[in-house]
Design a protein around this motif. Structure first.
Motif, PDB file in Angstrom:
ATOM      1  N   ALA A 294      46.479  38.008  40.084  1.00 36.10           N
ATOM      2  CA  ALA A 294      45.480  38.420  41.079  1.00 36.10           C
ATOM      3  C   ALA A 294      45.835  39.792  41.647  1.00 36.10           C
ATOM      4  CB  ALA A 294      45.394  37.393  42.207  1.00 36.10           C
ATOM      5  N   ASP A 298      40.035  41.247  47.430  1.00 40.74           N
ATOM      6  CA  ASP A 298      38.807  40.616  46.964  1.00 40.74           C
ATOM      7  C   ASP A 298      37.869  41.656  46.365  1.00 40.74           C
ATOM      8  OD1 ASP A 298      36.916  38.619  46.515  1.00 40.74           O
ATOM      9  OD2 ASP A 298      35.940  38.947  48.452  1.00 40.74           O
ATOM     10  N   SER A 377      34.042  40.187  43.163  1.00 40.11           N
ATOM     11  CA  SER A 377      34.787  39.153  43.863  1.00 40.11           C
ATOM     12  C   SER A 377      35.189  38.019  42.924  1.00 40.11           C
ATOM     13  CB  SER A 377      33.941  38.593  45.016  1.00 40.11           C
ATOM     14  OG  SER A 377      34.634  37.568  45.690  1.00 40.11           O
ATOM     15  N   ASP A 378      36.501  37.813  42.792  1.00 38.04           N
ATOM     16  CA  ASP A 378      37.094  36.742  41.975  1.00 38.04           C
ATOM     17  C   ASP A 378      36.685  36.803  40.509  1.00 38.04           C
ATOM     18  OD1 ASP A 378      38.535  35.652  44.094  1.00 38.04           O
ATOM     19  OD2 ASP A 378      36.911  34.305  44.679  1.00 38.04           O
ATOM     20  N   GLU A 379      36.289  37.965  40.023  1.00 38.47           N
ATOM     21  CA  GLU A 379      35.912  38.110  38.616  1.00 38.47           C
ATOM     22  C   GLU A 379      37.142  38.409  37.758  1.00 38.47           C
ATOM     23  OE1 GLU A 379      33.222  37.473  37.196  1.00 38.47           O
ATOM     24  OE2 GLU A 379      31.574  37.690  38.619  1.00 38.47           O
ATOM     25  N   LYS A 434      42.520  38.941  37.774  1.00 39.76           N
ATOM     26  CA  LYS A 434      41.515  38.399  38.679  1.00 39.76           C
ATOM     27  C   LYS A 434      41.389  39.317  39.899  1.00 39.76           C
ATOM     28  CE  LYS A 434      40.387  34.283  41.444  1.00 39.76           C
ATOM     29  NZ  LYS A 434      40.864  32.928  41.830  1.00 39.76           N
ATOM     30  N   GLY A 436      40.777  39.155  43.042  1.00 41.26           N
ATOM     31  CA  GLY A 436      40.701  38.256  44.184  1.00 41.26           C
ATOM     32  C   GLY A 436      42.043  38.193  44.898  1.00 41.26           C
ATOM     33  N   THR A 437      42.079  37.437  45.958  1.00 34.81           N
ATOM     34  CA  THR A 437      43.283  37.367  46.792  1.00 34.81           C
ATOM     35  C   THR A 437      44.319  36.392  46.262  1.00 34.81           C
ATOM     36  OG1 THR A 437      42.174  35.734  48.198  1.00 34.81           O
ATOM     37  CG2 THR A 437      42.024  38.046  48.865  1.00 34.81           C
TER      38      THR A 437
END
Length: 438
Positions: A294, A298, A377-379, A434, A436-437
């Protein structure tokens, strides 16, 4: 611009000499000189991009806001780079593509010559008698029923040309492992854990080794079709190479459908894409899942040093896989990464050394797949791995054609089918980034 000023700007609004896709199409016809010219223009545009981006970075380092016009100019050059790269790739592909002549592969074989002549009669005039007898004589199994229902096998050289052309167009097929099978399902045992090994002395006792843990992977082949059309006038024209026409018509259609399935396919009526598998944080990776790193932000890269995310992704892959690893991302993601530099001030994205070669990121080639998601976001917008070991494409031997002169008169349709499967074969060979966080 002054009335007598002879300088010009392109539709993207930057310096002369940096031409767009439309400009290439008027100058380029697929020859070696055209490829060299287009590649030279692409490299000049890249130099202009670096110069403009350096100015932007210098401004940011001085803690001065970058004005909107500078950002817009940089984005226009970035867009032109993408357009020019597409044209260079297309010209290089066209220049290197061999033609299917009358003396093609296997032309010395009497059986293949007979099949080719019978196939041409079927394609041009709809005559099926000779083709049916030859297929029955060769004991070829009709994959879709009788010849009248399922069509007839194309000559081997046409099948070879189609597969070769699809591989050149489809980015995932180009970097993946491949198998050609005669059955509808390919099953492969894979050793998740190998037997215990070690060094022993010449006369020392050999301890019993542990048995490996195996997982049977199954890759069913799914039917992929295309339906090119032609006029009877074209078919009657003896100057038209019917093999070459058919191969060119179906290559792009097959490549587009395959490319999408190999990335996002759900495995029902299509191959299963590597993004369809369950994902897990790489620290908790286990078999049958794809590990990811990650960014911690985000929908974006790390704000302090975005290239660190890419370095982390590279080293999330074991050393044995990194030697033959490739990046997979779409054009928009490449455009964002193209602005990044390393700690020495060098751009980490570099164009290919010559026309037709893929660009590199941190010295690893980039397979550009427009079926990868955009950064969001989160892709999972970036994949990295040894796809030759990680993803398997399975082709069932044989491409079939069914001639249909009735459905859309006066055109003749050619319902063309092949069976293709695909899926992950080594879950440790592919890693994802990813946005995202966690």
């Amino acid at each position: 611009m002054r009335e007598n000023d002879t300088s010009q700007t392109t539709e993207h609004g930057f310096e002369p000499g940096l031409e767009t896709k439309a400009g290439y199409e008027t100058k380029a016809g697929g020859t070696g000189n055209d490829v060299a010219y287009a590649f030279d223009e692409f490299m000049r545009t890249f130099e202009a991009f670096k110069e403009q981006n350096d100015e932007r970075l210098d401004t940011l380092e001085k803690r001065i806001p970058v004005d909107a016009l500078t950002e817009q100019k940089l984005d226009r050059i970035n867009t032109a780079l993408d357009e020019q790269k597409q044209v260079v790739d297309q010209l290089a592909l066209k220049a290197s593509r061999p033609q299917l002549g009358e003396g093609g592969e296997g032309a010395s074989s009497p059986a293949l010559l007979q099949h080719k002549a019978a196939f041409h009669s079927y394609m041009r005039k709809g005559e099926t008698g000779n083709l049916t007898r030859l297929e029955e004589k060769a004991l070829k199994v009709n994959l879709s029923g009788s010849g009248a229902d399922g069509g007839y096998l194309v000559p081997p050289e046409v099948e070879t040309a189609v597969i070769r052309g699809v591989k050149e167009i489809s980015p995932i097929r180009a970097i993946s492992g491949s198998r050609t099978v005669s059955a509808s399902v390919y099953k492969k045992p894979f050793a998740i854990t190998g037997p215990a090994t070690g060094w022993v002395g010449e006369t020392a006792t050999r301890p019993q080794t542990n048995s490996p843990t195996l997982d049977e992977l199954s890759f069913p082949t799914m039917e992929l079709y295309a339906m090119p059309s032609a006029t009877q006038t074209l078919l009657d024209d003896s100057a038209v190479n019917i093999d070459e026409w058919l191969a060119e018509e179906i290559q792009l259609a097959f490549a587009q459908q395959e490319g999408k399935a190999f990335v996002t396919g759900e495995g029902g009526t299509e191959p299963r894409g590597f993004l369809d598998y369950t994902t897990v944080a790489n620290g908790s990776w286990e078999w049958n899942k794809i590990g990811y790193i990650a960014t911690g932000n985000d929908g974006t890269f790390d704000t302090d040093d975005p290239s660190d995310d890419l370095i982390d992704l590279v080293y999330s892959l074991k050393a044995g896989y990194r030697a033959n690893a490739s990046w997979v991302m779409n054009r928009a993601t490449q455009a964002a990464i193209r602005k990044f530099k390393d700690e020495n001030g060098n751009y980490i994205w570099q164009p290919g050394a010559s026309a037709g070669q893929w660009p590199t990121l941190m010295n690893y080639p980039i397979a550009e797949s427009e079926d990868m998601p955009d950064i969001g976001s989160d892709e999972f917008a970036i994949a990295f791995g040894d796809f030759k070991r990680g993803y398997l494409v399975v082709d069932r031997a044989g491409i079939r054609v069914l001639r249909d002169p009735y459905s859309v008169k006066p055109y003749v349709l050619f319902y063309t089918t092949k069976r293709v499967g695909g899926g992950v074969q080594d879950f440790d060979a592919i890693k994802l980034l990813k946005f995202g966080t966690s």
